[in-house]
Each structure stands twice: as C-alpha cells, then as structure tokens.
Design a protein around this motif. Structure first.
Motif, mmCIF file in Angstrom:
data_model
loop_
_atom_site.group_PDB
_atom_site.id
_atom_site.type_symbol
_atom_site.label_atom_id
_atom_site.label_comp_id
_atom_site.label_asym_id
_atom_site.label_seq_id
_atom_site.Cartn_x
_atom_site.Cartn_y
_atom_site.Cartn_z
ATOM 1 N N ARG A 1 0.861 -1.179 0.000
ATOM 2 C CA ARG A 1 0.000 0.000 0.000
ATOM 3 C C ARG A 1 0.895 1.227 0.000
ATOM 4 O O ARG A 1 1.903 1.266 0.713
ATOM 5 C CB ARG A 1 -0.890 0.069 1.237
ATOM 6 N N ASP A 2 0.505 2.241 -0.768
ATOM 7 C CA ASP A 2 1.262 3.485 -0.758
ATOM 8 C C ASP A 2 0.988 4.229 0.551
ATOM 9 O O ASP A 2 0.008 3.955 1.252
ATOM 10 C CB ASP A 2 0.862 4.342 -1.954
ATOM 11 N N PRO B 1 -4.997 8.275 4.330
ATOM 12 C CA PRO B 1 -5.230 8.682 2.939
ATOM 13 C C PRO B 1 -6.256 7.772 2.264
ATOM 14 O O PRO B 1 -6.281 6.562 2.508
ATOM 15 C CB PRO B 1 -3.851 8.519 2.279
ATOM 16 N N GLY B 2 -7.074 8.353 1.429
ATOM 17 C CA GLY B 2 -7.984 7.547 0.641
ATOM 18 C C GLY B 2 -7.278 6.998 -0.592
ATOM 19 O O GLY B 2 -6.162 7.396 -0.929
ATOM 20 N N GLY C 1 4.587 14.637 1.908
ATOM 21 C CA GLY C 1 3.576 15.674 2.019
ATOM 22 C C GLY C 1 3.578 16.543 0.788
ATOM 23 O O GLY C 1 4.243 16.232 -0.207
ATOM 24 N N TYR C 2 2.829 17.628 0.839
ATOM 25 C CA TYR C 2 2.704 18.543 -0.296
ATOM 26 C C TYR C 2 3.366 19.881 -0.006
ATOM 27 O O TYR C 2 3.383 20.341 1.139
ATOM 28 C CB TYR C 2 1.223 18.795 -0.612
ATOM 29 N N ASN D 1 -2.331 12.822 8.311
ATOM 30 C CA ASN D 1 -3.058 11.578 8.564
ATOM 31 C C ASN D 1 -2.573 10.950 9.864
ATOM 32 O O ASN D 1 -1.393 11.032 10.196
ATOM 33 C CB ASN D 1 -2.850 10.599 7.414
ATOM 34 N N MET D 2 -3.500 10.316 10.577
ATOM 35 C CA MET D 2 -3.124 9.590 11.791
ATOM 36 C C MET D 2 -2.421 8.283 11.431
ATOM 37 O O MET D 2 -1.429 7.901 12.027
ATOM 38 C CB MET D 2 -4.370 9.311 12.639
ATOM 39 N N ILE D 3 -2.936 7.585 10.431
ATOM 40 C CA ILE D 3 -2.320 6.363 9.910
ATOM 41 C C ILE D 3 -1.962 6.636 8.458
ATOM 42 O O ILE D 3 -2.760 7.210 7.719
ATOM 43 C CB ILE D 3 -3.267 5.163 10.053
ATOM 44 N N TYR D 4 -0.779 6.257 8.031
ATOM 45 C CA TYR D 4 -0.202 6.799 6.809
ATOM 46 C C TYR D 4 -0.513 6.007 5.540
ATOM 47 O O TYR D 4 -0.246 6.482 4.436
ATOM 48 C CB TYR D 4 1.322 6.931 6.965
#
Length: 229
Positions: free
Chosen positions: A31-32, A53-54, A77-78, A125-128
């Motif tokens: 998973r990314d 992230p979705g 991140g961005y 995000n709490m979980i990446y």
C-alpha cells in the motif's frame, strides 16, 4: 540553536524515520503511504488530522510512477496547502483531487464565520497507509497501526498546534486513534482528549448533509467560539 532550527531538525528526523520504517511495511502490504497534505509549520492555528489517505494505489505502482526505490522523506507531504490551493499537478492532470475537501471545509472555515484560518493550518493523517474506506485501515497488522499512532503523537508534540481537529464523527475511529472521553458538543462537533491535549472532531467532508450551507455555518460559528485563536 534557534526554535525554528530545532523544529526543522525534529521534523526531519521524524520524516526520515517514517520514510525508512513505512518503506519496510509497504514492501510487505504493498500500500502506498504519505503523511501531510500541507506544508509543515510550527504552532499553526489548527492541526487537522484525517484517519488515513484515501485511495488504493499500491506501493509498487507509486514507486514506478515516481522512479524511486523508497518514498523519500521530502515526498511525504505537499508543498502546496491543499486546504486552500489547487496544486498545479492537479490542474495539469485535470484531476478533481481535493476539490471536495476545499469546498466543504471552505463552508466552515471562512471570514463570515469568523474562522478564516486554513492558510495557517496543517493537515496530516493519523495512519499513513491508504485505503478506500477509513475503517478498513484498522485491519492492518497491529505493528503498523501502533507505529503510525505513536509517530503521529510525536508529530503533534513537535508541531505544537494551537488546536487539533479530527475529520471523523465516528467514536470507534476516534477511540482507535487514542482519543478518550469523547462527548458531543452539538452542531456536529465532538470533544475528547489525546494524551493531555483537548481535541475536537467534525464529520469527514464526504458526509454531505453535515456540510449543507446552514449546517456548515452553525458548525463554523460554534468552532470559532471554542477554538483557541
């Protein structure tokens, strides 16, 4: 060492740790992953925390697209604040991207509600690791969940936000993220404790009825009264 230098050093250490550790996890689950949707600033008016992230992009595909063996620390991140700005790469690729996020949060956080703070906010995000639906992420191995939860709490302490807001109205998800003493404040807002910090929660921006114009206005004005600004 100045406060700014100390902040940058601590953030870089955490980002490098995430890059190394989550790379190893991602090789196993394919998973990314990423952490932030905005630039990282010290003591922002607000730290917005999403569950994860979705999406369903694999780590294999992400590495192929970006031609790297490991997602580097500077790609967690961005550079653009996607809470308020549509990044150039979304425009060029004709992607909707975070349009819904910007639209819905813009109804809450604006001058009319005395809550124009998104430009001085950070989102993470709490979980990446990504998933199509937030609850699916909690089926990951406990080692991965525990690492992300612990590291996010370290990010919180380093960033030292004035306020923390979770983007979920689900008590189960909040509890899984370590939030305790959850209670409703009305107007789709909840309150709880993350360690020794008071945190608030509002529905995810995908919850359409919560972000009707009238509900958004009520939510925004209530938040303006309770947040520390």
């Amino acid at each position: 060492m100045s406060k700014e230098q100390k902040f940058k050093e601590e953030i870089n250490l955490l980002l490098n740790n995430v890059s190394d550790t989550c790379h190893e996890f991602a090789l196993k689950i394919d998973r990314d992953f990423y952490v932030f949707q905005t630039p990282i600033i010290y003591n922002p008016d607000l730290l917005i925390i999403g569950i994860n992230p979705g999406g369903d992009k694999s780590y294999t595909k992400a590495r192929e697209e970006k031609c790297y063996k490991k997602r580097p620390a500077n790609d967690l991140g961005y550079n653009d604040n996607t809470l308020t700005t549509k990044p150039a790469w979304e425009i060029e690729a004709k992607l909707r991207g975070s349009d819904t996020l910007r639209n819905r949060l813009g109804r809450v956080f604006n001058t009319e509600n005395n809550l124009n703070i998104l430009d001085q906010s950070v989102m993470m995000n709490m979980i990446y690791f990504n998933s199509q639906k937030a609850h699916e992420i909690f089926s990951l191995p406990s080692e991965i969940i525990g690492y992300c939860l612990n590291t996010t709490q370290k990010f919180v302490e380093v960033i030292n936000p004035k306020n923390i807001l979770f983007l979920t109205s689900n008590d189960w998800s909040l509890s899984k993220c370590g939030v305790k003493g959850i209670k409703s404040l009305g107007n789709n807002i909840k309150e709880g404790k993350l360690n020794n910090r008071t945190v608030y929660a509002i529905p995810h921006y995908g919850y359409y009825s919560a972000y009707s114009h009238i509900n958004s206005e009520m939510m925004g004005k209530k938040l303006a009264d309770i947040l520390t600004l």
